[in-house]
Scaffold this motif. Structure first.
Motif, PDB file in Angstrom:
ATOM      1  N   SER A  23     -44.526  11.368 -53.426  1.00 53.63           N
ATOM      2  CA  SER A  23     -43.900  12.332 -54.330  1.00 53.63           C
ATOM      3  C   SER A  23     -43.947  11.800 -55.759  1.00 53.63           C
ATOM      4  O   SER A  23     -43.547  10.664 -56.017  1.00 53.63           O
ATOM      5  N   LEU A  24     -44.426  12.644 -56.682  1.00 52.24           N
ATOM      6  CA  LEU A  24     -44.422  12.247 -58.086  1.00 52.24           C
ATOM      7  C   LEU A  24     -43.003  12.068 -58.605  1.00 52.24           C
ATOM      8  O   LEU A  24     -42.757  11.218 -59.469  1.00 52.24           O
ATOM      9  N   ARG A  25     -42.082  12.829 -58.064  1.00 50.55           N
ATOM     10  CA  ARG A  25     -40.683  12.677 -58.472  1.00 50.55           C
ATOM     11  C   ARG A  25     -40.161  11.293 -58.096  1.00 50.55           C
ATOM     12  O   ARG A  25     -39.532  10.619 -58.917  1.00 50.55           O
ATOM     13  N   ARG A  26     -40.464  10.845 -56.875  1.00 52.64           N
ATOM     14  CA  ARG A  26     -40.019   9.520 -56.463  1.00 52.64           C
ATOM     15  C   ARG A  26     -40.739   8.423 -57.250  1.00 52.64           C
ATOM     16  O   ARG A  26     -40.160   7.378 -57.555  1.00 52.64           O
ATOM     17  N   ILE A  27     -42.028   8.641 -57.535  1.00 52.93           N
ATOM     18  CA  ILE A  27     -42.765   7.656 -58.333  1.00 52.93           C
ATOM     19  C   ILE A  27     -42.123   7.516 -59.708  1.00 52.93           C
ATOM     20  O   ILE A  27     -41.944   6.398 -60.215  1.00 52.93           O
ATOM     21  N   ALA A  28     -41.766   8.637 -60.316  1.00 51.61           N
ATOM     22  CA  ALA A  28     -41.096   8.596 -61.621  1.00 51.61           C
ATOM     23  C   ALA A  28     -39.767   7.845 -61.518  1.00 51.61           C
ATOM     24  O   ALA A  28     -39.425   7.037 -62.395  1.00 51.61           O
ATOM     25  N   GLN A  29     -39.033   8.088 -60.439  1.00 50.97           N
ATOM     26  CA  GLN A  29     -37.764   7.383 -60.243  1.00 50.97           C
ATOM     27  C   GLN A  29     -37.980   5.890 -60.082  1.00 50.97           C
ATOM     28  O   GLN A  29     -37.244   5.076 -60.647  1.00 50.97           O
ATOM     29  N   ARG A  30     -38.989   5.515 -59.316  1.00 48.00           N
ATOM     30  CA  ARG A  30     -39.298   4.093 -59.128  1.00 48.00           C
ATOM     31  C   ARG A  30     -39.645   3.429 -60.467  1.00 48.00           C
ATOM     32  O   ARG A  30     -39.336   2.256 -60.677  1.00 48.00           O
ATOM     33  N   ALA A  31     -40.304   4.182 -61.346  1.00 49.37           N
ATOM     34  CA  ALA A  31     -40.720   3.639 -62.635  1.00 49.37           C
ATOM     35  C   ALA A  31     -39.661   3.831 -63.719  1.00 49.37           C
ATOM     36  O   ALA A  31     -39.880   3.449 -64.872  1.00 49.37           O
ATOM     37  N   ASN A  32     -38.517   4.423 -63.347  1.00 49.10           N
ATOM     38  CA  ASN A  32     -37.446   4.713 -64.304  1.00 49.10           C
ATOM     39  C   ASN A  32     -37.936   5.597 -65.448  1.00 49.10           C
ATOM     40  O   ASN A  32     -37.650   5.361 -66.626  1.00 49.10           O
ATOM     41  N   LEU A  33     -38.693   6.626 -65.068  1.00 49.44           N
ATOM     42  CA  LEU A  33     -39.209   7.592 -66.033  1.00 49.44           C
ATOM     43  C   LEU A  33     -38.848   9.002 -65.585  1.00 49.44           C
ATOM     44  O   LEU A  33     -38.509   9.234 -64.422  1.00 49.44           O
ATOM     45  N   SER A  34     -38.959   9.946 -66.506  1.00 51.06           N
ATOM     46  CA  SER A  34     -38.827  11.345 -66.125  1.00 51.06           C
ATOM     47  C   SER A  34     -40.148  11.815 -65.540  1.00 51.06           C
ATOM     48  O   SER A  34     -41.209  11.240 -65.826  1.00 51.06           O
ATOM     49  N   THR A  35     -40.087  12.862 -64.710  1.00 48.33           N
ATOM     50  CA  THR A  35     -41.323  13.418 -64.155  1.00 48.33           C
ATOM     51  C   THR A  35     -42.219  13.925 -65.270  1.00 48.33           C
ATOM     52  O   THR A  35     -43.447  13.799 -65.198  1.00 48.33           O
ATOM     53  N   GLY A  36     -41.613  14.484 -66.326  1.00 47.77           N
ATOM     54  CA  GLY A  36     -42.387  14.966 -67.463  1.00 47.77           C
ATOM     55  C   GLY A  36     -43.166  13.848 -68.134  1.00 47.77           C
ATOM     56  O   GLY A  36     -44.335  14.033 -68.511  1.00 47.77           O
ATOM     57  N   ALA A  37     -42.531  12.693 -68.282  1.00 45.51           N
ATOM     58  CA  ALA A  37     -43.215  11.554 -68.903  1.00 45.51           C
ATOM     59  C   ALA A  37     -44.393  11.106 -68.043  1.00 45.51           C
ATOM     60  O   ALA A  37     -45.427  10.677 -68.567  1.00 45.51           O
ATOM     61  N   LEU A  38     -44.237  11.232 -66.723  1.00 44.36           N
ATOM     62  CA  LEU A  38     -45.332  10.876 -65.819  1.00 44.36           C
ATOM     63  C   LEU A  38     -46.510  11.828 -65.998  1.00 44.36           C
ATOM     64  O   LEU A  38     -47.670  11.406 -66.048  1.00 44.36           O
ATOM     65  N   TYR A  39     -46.193  13.119 -66.119  1.00 45.68           N
ATOM     66  CA  TYR A  39     -47.251  14.121 -66.254  1.00 45.68           C
ATOM     67  C   TYR A  39     -47.988  14.015 -67.588  1.00 45.68           C
ATOM     68  O   TYR A  39     -49.116  14.492 -67.706  1.00 45.68           O
ATOM     69  N   THR A  40     -47.377  13.430 -68.607  1.00 47.11           N
ATOM     70  CA  THR A  40     -48.087  13.260 -69.885  1.00 47.11           C
ATOM     71  C   THR A  40     -49.208  12.235 -69.760  1.00 47.11           C
ATOM     72  O   THR A  40     -50.115  12.211 -70.592  1.00 47.11           O
ATOM     73  N   ARG A  41     -49.129  11.394 -68.731  1.00 45.59           N
ATOM     74  CA  ARG A  41     -50.138  10.349 -68.542  1.00 45.59           C
ATOM     75  C   ARG A  41     -51.098  10.667 -67.409  1.00 45.59           C
ATOM     76  O   ARG A  41     -52.261  10.249 -67.444  1.00 45.59           O
TER      77      ARG A  41
END
Length: 203
Positions: free
Chosen positions: A29-47
């Protein structure tokens, strides 16, 4: 496509690697990946535009390395083709297996992802295409040095079984030493099979 050289990339890659190893591509899950990285899902999608793009960014380097390392092996196969020697062919196969083994131990987690956790990703399709290409190239090689007809179906089965063995070993996650022992057993087993086949078809 991933944005390169960003300060957060390594943090995301570490989090994504852990997520994909635990759940596989389909279950991650991208949501869980963002949580693991202490980021928002939106910040993940920018990359990374998608889960597949993120997964590929972790694993695709292995395919590039295999392609790069295969150049000297091709020379060994060409020499074996000219010599029509069973031992020369087997030596080229062993050289190729050493390359795969070195990559496995150098990029262990990424190899687990590629061989065992990639179902549903675009890399699964690339792996299937690579195996089909490998089978065609092997049959073409054998036909050039053989005095008998070569079964394309048989070669494809042999190669797929070898890939299955590598996948099974990685799925055990037994650690480097035990993995090395298992790989040696598998390689000895397949070498005996290839040797028997070559002696039947190579004059």
């Amino acid at each position: 496509m991933a944005v390169k050289n960003h300060a957060l990339d390594s943090k995301i890659i570490d989090a994504a690697t852990a997520e994909f190893l635990e759940f596989g591509f389909q279950g991650a899950s991208l949501r869980r990946i963002a949580q693991r990285a202490n980021l928002s899902t939106g910040a993940l999608y920018t990359r990374y535009q998608s889960k597949d793009a993120l997964f590929c960014s972790i694993v695709e380097a292995i395919l590039s390395e295999i392609s790069h390392e295969f150049a000297p092996i091709q020379q060994a196969y060409m020499a074996a083709q000219q010599s029509h020697s069973v031992e020369a062919v087997l030596a080229a196969i062993r050289q190729e297996e050493r390359v795969y083994q070195n990559i496995l131990f150098t990029h262990y987690d990424q190899c687990v992802l590629l061989f065992c956790r990639s179902d549903g990703s675009s890399l699964q399709t690339k792996m299937e295409q690579f195996m089909a290409y490998k089978a065609r190239e092997t049959v073409a090689f054998l036909e050039k040095i053989s005095s008998k007809e070569v079964s394309a179906e048989g070669v494809e089965i042999l190669l797929s079984q070898q890939l299955y063995c590598y996948r099974a070993i990685l799925q055990k996650n037994a650690g480097r030493d035990k993995t090395a022992i298992c790989l040696k057993m598998v390689e000895d087993f397949h070498e005996a099979g290839w040797r028997s086949l070559f002696r039947q078809i190579i004059t």
